[in-house]
Scaffold this active site. Sequence first.
Site, PDB file in Angstrom:
ATOM      1  N   GLN A 184      -4.205   3.969   4.526  1.00 37.21           N
ATOM      2  CA  GLN A 184      -5.457   4.275   3.820  1.00 37.21           C
ATOM      3  C   GLN A 184      -6.649   3.943   4.710  1.00 37.21           C
ATOM      4  OE1 GLN A 184      -5.617   5.760   0.774  1.00 37.21           O
ATOM      5  NE2 GLN A 184      -7.803   5.585   0.402  1.00 37.21           N
ATOM      6  N   ASP A 220      -0.708  12.377   5.728  1.00 34.26           N
ATOM      7  CA  ASP A 220      -2.166  12.486   5.620  1.00 34.26           C
ATOM      8  C   ASP A 220      -2.715  13.525   6.594  1.00 34.26           C
ATOM      9  OD1 ASP A 220      -3.554  11.221   3.676  1.00 34.26           O
ATOM     10  OD2 ASP A 220      -4.010   9.402   4.797  1.00 34.26           O
ATOM     11  N   LYS A 260      -2.183   6.382  -6.246  1.00 34.98           N
ATOM     12  CA  LYS A 260      -1.193   7.150  -5.494  1.00 34.98           C
ATOM     13  C   LYS A 260       0.225   6.672  -5.805  1.00 34.98           C
ATOM     14  CE  LYS A 260      -4.583   8.268  -1.994  1.00 34.98           C
ATOM     15  NZ  LYS A 260      -5.123   8.197  -0.642  1.00 34.98           N
TER      16      LYS A 260
HETATM   17  N1  L37 Z   1      -5.023  10.730   1.716  1.00 32.10           N
HETATM   18  N2  L37 Z   1      -7.057   9.915   1.029  1.00 32.10           N
HETATM   19  C1  L37 Z   1      -6.068   9.894   1.927  1.00 32.10           C
HETATM   20  N3  L37 Z   1      -6.059   9.094   2.996  1.00 32.10           N
HETATM   21  C2  L37 Z   1      -7.095   8.301   3.200  1.00 32.10           C
HETATM   22  O1  L37 Z   1      -7.077   7.518   4.289  1.00 32.10           O
HETATM   23  N4  L37 Z   1      -9.247   7.447   2.516  1.00 32.10           N
HETATM   24  C3  L37 Z   1      -8.189   8.261   2.329  1.00 32.10           C
HETATM   25  C4  L37 Z   1      -8.110   9.103   1.224  1.00 32.10           C
HETATM   26  N5  L37 Z   1      -9.105   9.124   0.285  1.00 32.10           N
HETATM   27  C5  L37 Z   1      -8.809   9.025  -1.025  1.00 32.10           C
HETATM   28  O2  L37 Z   1      -7.730   8.646  -1.409  1.00 32.10           O
HETATM   29  N6  L37 Z   1      -9.783   9.417  -1.859  1.00 32.10           N
HETATM   30  C6  L37 Z   1      -9.685   9.572  -3.214  1.00 32.10           C
HETATM   31  C7  L37 Z   1     -10.870   9.728  -3.900  1.00 32.10           C
HETATM   32  C8  L37 Z   1     -10.866   9.923  -5.269  1.00 32.10           C
HETATM   33  C9  L37 Z   1      -9.664   9.970  -5.959  1.00 32.10           C
HETATM   34  C10 L37 Z   1      -8.484   9.825  -5.295  1.00 32.10           C
HETATM   35  C11 L37 Z   1      -8.493   9.625  -3.916  1.00 32.10           C
HETATM   36  C12 L37 Z   1      -9.630  10.185  -7.432  1.00 32.10           C
HETATM   37  O3  L37 Z   1      -8.602  10.448  -7.997  1.00 32.10           O
HETATM   38  N7  L37 Z   1     -10.777  10.068  -8.109  1.00 32.10           N
HETATM   39  C13 L37 Z   1     -10.870  10.270  -9.537  1.00 32.10           C
HETATM   40  C14 L37 Z   1     -11.636   9.144 -10.166  1.00 32.10           C
HETATM   41  C15 L37 Z   1     -11.049   7.795  -9.816  1.00 32.10           C
HETATM   42  C16 L37 Z   1     -11.711   6.633 -10.525  1.00 32.10           C
HETATM   43  O4  L37 Z   1     -11.845   6.691 -11.748  1.00 32.10           O
HETATM   44  O5  L37 Z   1     -12.097   5.677  -9.813  1.00 32.10           O
HETATM   45  C17 L37 Z   1     -11.546  11.587  -9.831  1.00 32.10           C
HETATM   46  O6  L37 Z   1     -11.299  12.139 -10.889  1.00 32.10           O
HETATM   47  O7  L37 Z   1     -12.325  12.033  -8.962  1.00 32.10           O
END
Ligand code: L37
Length: 294
Positions: free
Chosen positions: A98, A121, A54
């Site tokens: 988070q 959020d 982020k």
């Molecule tokens: N806004 N998001 C917000 N607030 C929170 O309190 N827990 C939480 C939340 N969740 C969160 O950020 N989840 C999340 C899950 C996956 C990704 C980003 C955020 C993401 O980008 N995943 C990638 C792979 C990441 C990796 O390689 O580890 C994807 O392509 O799915």
Amino acid sequence: MSAKIIDGKAIAATIRGEIKAEVEAMKAQYNKVPGLAAVLVGERRDSQTYVRMKKRACAEVGITSFGYDLPGDTSQEDLLEVVRELNANPDVHGILVQLPLPDHIDEEEILGAISLEKDVDGFHPLNIGRLSMKRRDPLFVPCTPKGCIELLDRTGVEIEGKRAVVLGRSNIVGLPVAMLLLHRNATLTICHSRTKDLPSVVREADILVAAVGRPEMVRGDWVKPGVVVIDVGVNAVDDPTREKGYRLVGDVAFDEVKEVAAAITPVPGGVGPMTIAMLLRNTLDSAKRALGME
Ligand code: L37
Ligand code: NAP
């Protein structure tokens, strides 16, 4: 026939481009840029990864990020004090705490302490309450659910009148995404761990949103031909052939379901990048509101 792959990574990159241009315009006109504070409590590896992603995304679009990495034994009062400081800081337009928080923290109190105007959020009880009612506009909509709808919209999928099935009823994904689908006039079914005969309910879906956290639970023979599938699940499964020793899979058995569906999001590269893009969008919108640009 194989489904259209909904490329969340590419759509998110387009959205980041749109945001970047708006941030540059804001800077030119007001000499200000949006600011996001990301508060992380404890050392969960997944949360650390997401918060790092982020902050990196903020930098890419010109949003200033302020990182608060607090130890896992931070007290309720100390965390509240950080939130109050951020509420009072005019350079901070968005506050992200988070989740999940450590067990000793009262999550509801923390989320309720975040200034409504900075609740990017969308988890403040008042924003959630407004999200749950007709014709009450929340100031912010939670990022992952908003990203799911944005994927449908940008893929040209009509929601109104469709049978939508949401798997999962969590506060952060299942419940709010269900509310958004309902507001868009889908006919909605919400499933959870006590649902009986899940496959037959899933088979009714024209639009399926899976957010259960069970690797590849939804099989090819669970879905109706032509369904549109949004797979929110991000599950690490052991894979010794990978350098990291694991790989990420969704809640949907992608290879099977893509042979039956009209369109499907991959994992990774589907909803995940959209979650982050929507956070940037909410932060920009907050800064615009603070500057009276809306
Ligand atoms: N806004 N998001 C917000 N607030 C929170 O309190 N827990 C939480 C939340 N969740 C969160 O950020 N989840 C999340 C899950 C996956 C990704 C980003 C955020 C993401 O980008 N995943 C990638 C792979 C990441 C990796 O390689 O580890 C994807 O392509 O799915
Ligand atoms: P959660 O809080 O654990 O909620 C899971 C939900 O699924 C609960 O409602 C639970 O039912 C239901 N469920 C669990 N097992 C089930 C089963 N076998 N059959 C039917 N329903 C079942 O999870 P979450 O936070 O919503 O996250 C869900 C998934 O999305 C996880 O994989 C998470 O990593 C991922 N996620 C991704 C993003 C992203 O940006 N891509 C963001 C957040 C989360 P009960 O209510 O009955 O317990």
